[in-house]
Design a protein around this motif. Structure first.
Motif, PDB file in Angstrom:
ATOM      1  N   GLU A   1       0.947  -1.768  -3.842  1.00 47.69           N
ATOM      2  CA  GLU A   1       1.365  -0.446  -4.302  1.00 47.69           C
ATOM      3  C   GLU A   1       0.411   0.114  -5.354  1.00 47.69           C
ATOM      4  O   GLU A   1       0.118  -0.535  -6.360  1.00 47.69           O
ATOM      5  CB  GLU A   1       2.779  -0.519  -4.888  1.00 47.69           C
ATOM      6  CG  GLU A   1       3.318   0.828  -5.325  1.00 47.69           C
ATOM      7  CD  GLU A   1       4.754   0.753  -5.839  1.00 47.69           C
ATOM      8  OE1 GLU A   1       5.315   1.800  -6.184  1.00 47.69           O
ATOM      9  OE2 GLU A   1       5.307  -0.374  -5.898  1.00 47.69           O
TER      10      GLU A   1
ATOM     11  N   LEU B   1      -0.687  10.147 -11.031  1.00 49.52           N
ATOM     12  CA  LEU B   1       0.384   9.413 -10.346  1.00 49.52           C
ATOM     13  C   LEU B   1       1.511   9.122 -11.339  1.00 49.52           C
ATOM     14  O   LEU B   1       1.266   8.858 -12.526  1.00 49.52           O
ATOM     15  CB  LEU B   1      -0.161   8.108  -9.774  1.00 49.52           C
ATOM     16  CG  LEU B   1       0.712   7.380  -8.739  1.00 49.52           C
ATOM     17  CD1 LEU B   1       0.760   8.147  -7.421  1.00 49.52           C
ATOM     18  CD2 LEU B   1       0.189   5.959  -8.483  1.00 49.52           C
TER      19      LEU B   1
ATOM     20  N   ARG C   1       6.257   3.890  -7.649  1.00 58.44           N
ATOM     21  CA  ARG C   1       5.068   4.702  -7.887  1.00 58.44           C
ATOM     22  C   ARG C   1       4.487   5.215  -6.574  1.00 58.44           C
ATOM     23  O   ARG C   1       4.293   6.397  -6.399  1.00 58.44           O
ATOM     24  CB  ARG C   1       4.017   3.904  -8.660  1.00 58.44           C
ATOM     25  CG  ARG C   1       4.534   3.430 -10.023  1.00 58.44           C
ATOM     26  CD  ARG C   1       3.508   2.617 -10.759  1.00 58.44           C
ATOM     27  NE  ARG C   1       4.079   1.969 -11.930  1.00 58.44           N
ATOM     28  CZ  ARG C   1       3.520   1.952 -13.130  1.00 58.44           C
ATOM     29  NH1 ARG C   1       2.364   2.570 -13.333  1.00 58.44           N
ATOM     30  NH2 ARG C   1       4.095   1.331 -14.139  1.00 58.44           N
ATOM     31  N   SER C   2       4.217   4.288  -5.660  1.00 55.30           N
ATOM     32  CA  SER C   2       3.683   4.689  -4.351  1.00 55.30           C
ATOM     33  C   SER C   2       3.958   3.594  -3.322  1.00 55.30           C
ATOM     34  O   SER C   2       3.030   3.032  -2.735  1.00 55.30           O
ATOM     35  CB  SER C   2       2.176   4.960  -4.458  1.00 55.30           C
ATOM     36  OG  SER C   2       1.663   5.430  -3.227  1.00 55.30           O
TER      37      SER C   2
ATOM     38  N   HIS D   1      -6.971   0.880   0.161  1.00 54.43           N
ATOM     39  CA  HIS D   1      -7.136   1.997  -0.765  1.00 54.43           C
ATOM     40  C   HIS D   1      -8.629   2.189  -0.983  1.00 54.43           C
ATOM     41  O   HIS D   1      -9.346   1.220  -1.248  1.00 54.43           O
ATOM     42  CB  HIS D   1      -6.451   1.713  -2.099  1.00 54.43           C
ATOM     43  CG  HIS D   1      -4.955   1.648  -2.029  1.00 54.43           C
ATOM     44  ND1 HIS D   1      -4.283   0.555  -1.514  1.00 54.43           N
ATOM     45  CD2 HIS D   1      -4.011   2.541  -2.412  1.00 54.43           C
ATOM     46  CE1 HIS D   1      -2.972   0.786  -1.589  1.00 54.43           C
ATOM     47  NE2 HIS D   1      -2.780   1.973  -2.127  1.00 54.43           N
TER      48      HIS D   1
ATOM     49  N   PRO E   1       4.477   8.192  -2.143  1.00 58.76           N
ATOM     50  CA  PRO E   1       3.767   8.388  -3.410  1.00 58.76           C
ATOM     51  C   PRO E   1       4.435   9.448  -4.284  1.00 58.76           C
ATOM     52  O   PRO E   1       4.879  10.495  -3.793  1.00 58.76           O
ATOM     53  CB  PRO E   1       2.368   8.836  -2.972  1.00 58.76           C
ATOM     54  CG  PRO E   1       2.596   9.501  -1.650  1.00 58.76           C
ATOM     55  CD  PRO E   1       3.696   8.712  -0.990  1.00 58.76           C
TER      56      PRO E   1
ATOM     57  N   CYS F   1       7.914  13.365  -5.092  1.00 56.94           N
ATOM     58  CA  CYS F   1       7.368  12.493  -4.053  1.00 56.94           C
ATOM     59  C   CYS F   1       7.029  13.322  -2.818  1.00 56.94           C
ATOM     60  O   CYS F   1       7.849  14.127  -2.359  1.00 56.94           O
ATOM     61  CB  CYS F   1       8.368  11.400  -3.679  1.00 56.94           C
ATOM     62  SG  CYS F   1       8.674  10.204  -4.989  1.00 56.94           S
TER      63      CYS F   1
END
Length: 287
Positions: A21, A34, A45-46, A115, A144, A245
């Motif tokens: 994440e 973020l 968070r994501s 990522h 996210p 989000c």
């Protein structure tokens, strides 16, 4: 758990092995884009959502007539991923089926998450591989959360503007399950001005018609958010919470009164033996 840091001279990103994440997106001027996971509102968070998106009836799914426990949004977000490759501006984590996962999701799979930082953008790519011998149904999505207001944009109205200019029909959740009755779109010519009361009835779901990209923010500061192979879009926050989000999905929660069979959920994906599905999103920072 030790975070992995990647980036370039413009953007730095950190990722946790827990759920693979993303934990932060920080530009060279020190601004954070973020959400920071403040537990007073929401500690995510994501997260990646797999092998289900949303809730299941009585927190169970069925597969070939057999029932299995399944928590909301699946188990990947609370699983430890293995770092398999990394460089200055990218990293890739993998989650493979285990003896434990097979007790609740009886398939052999590999879920990889990459990522990558490209100029002033973050590109997140997921691949799901069916390494077993039977068709594998699942849902996958991304969740996210971005700060609201964006850095330096306090007191300014924030909008979500769809790239396709559409006005997709809205559906809502009831007890965490999808109520399929369509509601009028809150978008006017593709644009929606955000207000906390929009989320008083939980998330806003747009199963069709939202396209594959949007701009979130103000005229001066914004995120251009695009996604791949994810037909559904949800917007979610909590009234008064300083985040929003942007959630592209392939699959939704089960429907109210509908089947608990995972393969019969709206927009469920099914991969054949040996097949691989690819899904992802891109966050381009503007201003």
């Amino acid at each position: 758990m030790e975070l992995i840091a990647i980036g370039n001279e413009q953007v730095r990103v950190t990722i946790s092995p827990l759920g693979a994440e993303m934990q932060s997106i920080v530009t060279s001027d020190g601004q954070s884009w973020l959400w920071d996971g403040d537990e007073a509102f929401w500690n995510g968070r994501s997260p990646v959502l797999f092998p289900v998106v949303g809730k299941s009836p009585h927190d169970h799914i069925s597969l070939d007539g057999q029932s299995y426990p399944m928590s909301q949004h699946g188990f990947a977000r609370r699983s430890d991923f293995a770092l398999v490759e990394s460089g200055e501006d990218f990293c890739r984590f993998e989650l493979k089926a285990s003896q434990s996962s097979r007790t609740i999701y009886p398939f052999d799979f590999t879920l990889s998450l990459e990522h990558r930082v490209v100029r002033r953008a973050v590109v997140v790519t997921a691949e799901v591989h069916n390494s077993g011998h039977h068709p594998m149904p699942f849902g996958i999505g991304f969740h996210p959360a971005f700060v609201w207001p964006l850095p330096g944009s306090e007191g300014q109205a924030h909008r979500v503007v769809l790239d396709n200019g559409g006005s997709p029909e809205l559906i809502r959740l009831s007890g965490g399950l999808v109520n399929p009755a369509p509601l009028p779109s809150p978008f006017v010519d593709g644009a929606l001005t955000l207000d906390g009361q929009l989320f008083a009835a939980d998330a806003m779901l747009f199963p069709d018609g939202a396209g594959a990209g949007l701009r979130y923010g103000t005229a001066e500061k914004a995120i251009h958010f695009t996604w791949e192979n994810l037909p559904n879009l949800a917007l979610w926050s909590k009234p008064g919470a300083p985040f929003v989000c942007l959630e592209p999905w392939h699959g939704t929660a089960a429907e109210v009164g509908g089947s608990d069979d995972l393969a019969e959920r709206p927009y469920a994906e099914v991969l054949g033996p040996g097949a691989t599905g690819r899904y992802g999103f891109k966050v381009e920072l503007i201003g």
